[in-house]
Design a protein around this motif. Structure first.
Motif, PDB file in Angstrom:
ATOM      1  N   PRO A  37      12.368 110.189   8.904  1.00 30.34           N
ATOM      2  CA  PRO A  37      12.969 108.926   9.347  1.00 30.34           C
ATOM      3  C   PRO A  37      11.967 108.107  10.141  1.00 30.34           C
ATOM      4  O   PRO A  37      11.008 108.638  10.702  1.00 30.34           O
ATOM      5  N   LEU A  38      12.210 106.804  10.204  1.00 29.67           N
ATOM      6  CA  LEU A  38      11.353 105.916  10.975  1.00 29.67           C
ATOM      7  C   LEU A  38      11.744 105.995  12.445  1.00 29.67           C
ATOM      8  O   LEU A  38      12.925 106.036  12.787  1.00 29.67           O
ATOM      9  N   ALA A  39      10.740 106.021  13.307  1.00 29.55           N
ATOM     10  CA  ALA A  39      11.009 106.081  14.734  1.00 29.55           C
ATOM     11  C   ALA A  39      11.614 104.767  15.219  1.00 29.55           C
ATOM     12  O   ALA A  39      11.384 103.702  14.639  1.00 29.55           O
ATOM     13  N   ALA A 138      -6.333 116.909  22.389  1.00 26.52           N
ATOM     14  CA  ALA A 138      -6.833 117.364  21.090  1.00 26.52           C
ATOM     15  C   ALA A 138      -5.730 118.064  20.300  1.00 26.52           C
ATOM     16  O   ALA A 138      -5.602 117.888  19.083  1.00 26.52           O
ATOM     17  N   SER A 139      -4.922 118.863  20.996  1.00 27.47           N
ATOM     18  CA  SER A 139      -3.814 119.548  20.332  1.00 27.47           C
ATOM     19  C   SER A 139      -2.804 118.544  19.792  1.00 27.47           C
ATOM     20  O   SER A 139      -2.239 118.736  18.703  1.00 27.47           O
ATOM     21  N   LYS A 140      -2.573 117.479  20.550  1.00 27.22           N
ATOM     22  CA  LYS A 140      -1.659 116.433  20.089  1.00 27.22           C
ATOM     23  C   LYS A 140      -2.107 115.865  18.757  1.00 27.22           C
ATOM     24  O   LYS A 140      -1.296 115.630  17.852  1.00 27.22           O
ATOM     25  N   GLU A 141      -3.396 115.618  18.602  1.00 27.14           N
ATOM     26  CA  GLU A 141      -3.898 115.048  17.354  1.00 27.14           C
ATOM     27  C   GLU A 141      -3.680 116.002  16.186  1.00 27.14           C
ATOM     28  O   GLU A 141      -3.329 115.581  15.078  1.00 27.14           O
ATOM     29  N   VAL A 142      -3.883 117.294  16.422  1.00 28.74           N
ATOM     30  CA  VAL A 142      -3.638 118.283  15.365  1.00 28.74           C
ATOM     31  C   VAL A 142      -2.155 118.301  15.006  1.00 28.74           C
ATOM     32  O   VAL A 142      -1.783 118.336  13.823  1.00 28.74           O
ATOM     33  N   PHE A 143      -1.304 118.275  16.011  1.00 31.35           N
ATOM     34  CA  PHE A 143       0.145 118.260  15.809  1.00 31.35           C
ATOM     35  C   PHE A 143       0.577 117.048  14.982  1.00 31.35           C
ATOM     36  O   PHE A 143       1.290 117.169  13.980  1.00 31.35           O
ATOM     37  N   ALA A 151       0.211 106.074  11.700  1.00 34.34           N
ATOM     38  CA  ALA A 151      -0.823 105.645  12.642  1.00 34.34           C
ATOM     39  C   ALA A 151      -0.330 104.621  13.653  1.00 34.34           C
ATOM     40  O   ALA A 151      -0.858 104.530  14.762  1.00 34.34           O
ATOM     41  N   GLU A 152       0.694 103.852  13.293  1.00 31.75           N
ATOM     42  CA  GLU A 152       1.078 102.718  14.132  1.00 31.75           C
ATOM     43  C   GLU A 152       2.194 103.038  15.129  1.00 31.75           C
ATOM     44  O   GLU A 152       2.635 102.156  15.866  1.00 31.75           O
ATOM     45  N   THR A 153       2.681 104.260  15.195  1.00 33.21           N
ATOM     46  CA  THR A 153       3.831 104.543  16.044  1.00 33.21           C
ATOM     47  C   THR A 153       3.447 104.604  17.525  1.00 33.21           C
ATOM     48  O   THR A 153       2.300 104.860  17.891  1.00 33.21           O
ATOM     49  N   ALA A 154       4.456 104.396  18.376  1.00 30.14           N
ATOM     50  CA  ALA A 154       4.248 104.462  19.823  1.00 30.14           C
ATOM     51  C   ALA A 154       3.786 105.853  20.243  1.00 30.14           C
ATOM     52  O   ALA A 154       3.056 106.001  21.239  1.00 30.14           O
ATOM     53  N   ARG A 155       4.194 106.851  19.498  1.00 33.30           N
ATOM     54  CA  ARG A 155       3.807 108.221  19.813  1.00 33.30           C
ATOM     55  C   ARG A 155       2.287 108.383  19.860  1.00 33.30           C
ATOM     56  O   ARG A 155       1.760 109.195  20.628  1.00 33.30           O
ATOM     57  N   ARG A 156       1.600 107.636  19.019  1.00 36.18           N
ATOM     58  CA  ARG A 156       0.135 107.722  18.972  1.00 36.18           C
ATOM     59  C   ARG A 156      -0.537 106.836  20.018  1.00 36.18           C
ATOM     60  O   ARG A 156      -1.742 106.932  20.225  1.00 36.18           O
ATOM     61  N   GLN A 157       0.216 105.971  20.647  1.00 37.87           N
ATOM     62  CA  GLN A 157      -0.369 105.003  21.561  1.00 37.87           C
ATOM     63  C   GLN A 157      -0.260 105.402  23.029  1.00 37.87           C
ATOM     64  O   GLN A 157      -0.815 104.732  23.894  1.00 37.87           O
TER      65      GLN A 157
END
Length: 364
Positions: A37-39, A138-143, A151-157
């Motif tokens: 689903p979309l966040a 670093a673990s977050k990026e692997v997850f 790529a554009e979600t708030a989770r990545r920002q």
């Protein structure tokens, strides 16, 4: 890739960790993945059957996931310990995710059922770890890479991996909100017990300043709870509503439990139900407070792991399930007063624990 010549002596045989990493981290063919689903703030179609689970060792069979498919859930929520990473080496962590991705029962489920996930300590990277874990970014990026986070979600920002999802029926206007917490990235260090009046690993610590979520995530959660919704499922990797037992849970920081209850009350957030994992057994707990309606906590923790004992829990409804299991939430949105069914089902699909509650009972 770089190969570190680290050796373990195992039963008289030298085993190269570098070789293991190289084998497990081989590029995968693009997996077939059912779109997640979309966040939020995006709105997804309303759903009524959600499966959940946690505590899954990537090297073991996962027959419970075959049973999950028989129930045709519209979403699967992974509650943490989705692999047992336990490393400061991100190549090793990625290799263990790759191992999970190749597991037939997992990959088949992933192709059929949308998935969302949070982490607990073992996929975060260190047992019982919190904000002190030096590899959390670093673990977050692997997850996020493994779970296919856009790529554009708030989770990545922003720091951490907390996020939320909304599901709405345009005709009835019924809305389900799924709030996914991060109980690792910002968590204060736990306090080991030092006296016999406490049990197992940790004692409750009510010191001011202790936090599970951190100031930014708490502020975000308040914003989420102020949004309109009929039912709010809060995914927490650790248990919220149970009785203190000395292991990791919200009860390690009693002030944080009270803060959560008070936040739900002050925002008048109806329909909150917690989903949790971590303990290697399944159960349903209910926390009662004079300022809030009963707070249910459906714990599904044992896709293919188990624990020697089940801790006492005066907040538990019925019995606990020690066998491998998954959780299921079913909502009858067609009723004037929708019914929410919380279930723990074993590997055969049999209900081991169940509680059904009308949404009217989860209101101020």
């Amino acid at each position: 890739m770089k190969l570190r010549l680290t050796w373990l002596l195992l039963g008289g045989l030298a085993v190269s960790v570098a070789s293991l990493v190289a084998q497990e981290a081989q590029p995968l063919a693009a997996p077939v993945v059912k779109a997640a689903p979309l966040a939020a703030p995006a709105v997804n179609p309303l759903i009524s059957r959600i499966a959940l689970g946690s505590c899954m060792k990537q090297d073991r069979p996962m027959p419970v996931l075959r049973t999950v498919r028989e129930f045709q859930p519209e979403l699967f929520v992974w509650l943490g310990d989705n692999i047992y990473g336990d490393t400061y080496d991100m190549d090793v962590l990625a290799a263990k995710y790759a191992r999970l991705g190749r597991q037939p029962d997992f990959s088949t489920l992933r192709a059929e059922v949308p998935m969302v996930a949070t982490w607990d300590d073992h996929d975060y990277g260190v047992n019982d770890g919190g904000r002190e874990y030096s590899k959390k970014e670093a673990s977050k990026e692997v997850f996020l890479r493994f779970w296919g986070e856009p790529a554009e979600t708030a989770r990545r920002q922003r720091p951490g991996i907390y996020t939320s999802y909304r599901f709405t029926d345009p005709k009835s206007k019924r809305t389900l909100q799924l709030i996914v917490l991060d109980t690792r990235t910002f968590r204060s260090p736990l306090v080991k017990h030092t006296v016999l009046s406490y049990k197992n690993d940790y004692r409750p610590d009510a010191s001011p300043g202790n936090t599970f979520l951190g100031a930014e995530q708490w502020a975000w959660l308040e914003e989420q709870l102020r949004q309109p919704a009929d039912l709010r499922l809060i995914a927490s990797s650790i248990q919220f509503a149970h009785e203190y037992n000395g292991y990791e849970s919200w009860t390690n920081f009693p002030n944080e439990v009270e803060k959560m209850v008070q936040l739900i009350a002050s925002t008048r957030a109806n329909g909150v139900v917690f989903l949790s994992g971590d303990v290697h057994w399944g159960e349903i707990s209910v926390l009662k407070s004079p300022v809030c309606y009963p707070l249910y906590d459906l714990t599904a923790s044992g896709i293919n792991t188990e624990w020697d004992t089940v801790e006492p829990n005066r907040n538990r409804l019925g019995e606990a399930c020690r066998e491998h299991h998954f959780g299921l939430v079913e909502i009858d949105w067609s009723a004037a007063d929708p019914l929410v069914s919380l279930q723990v089902r074993d590997g055969t699909g049999r209900i081991r624990v169940k509680s059904a509650v009308r949404l009217s009972r989860l209101r101020f």
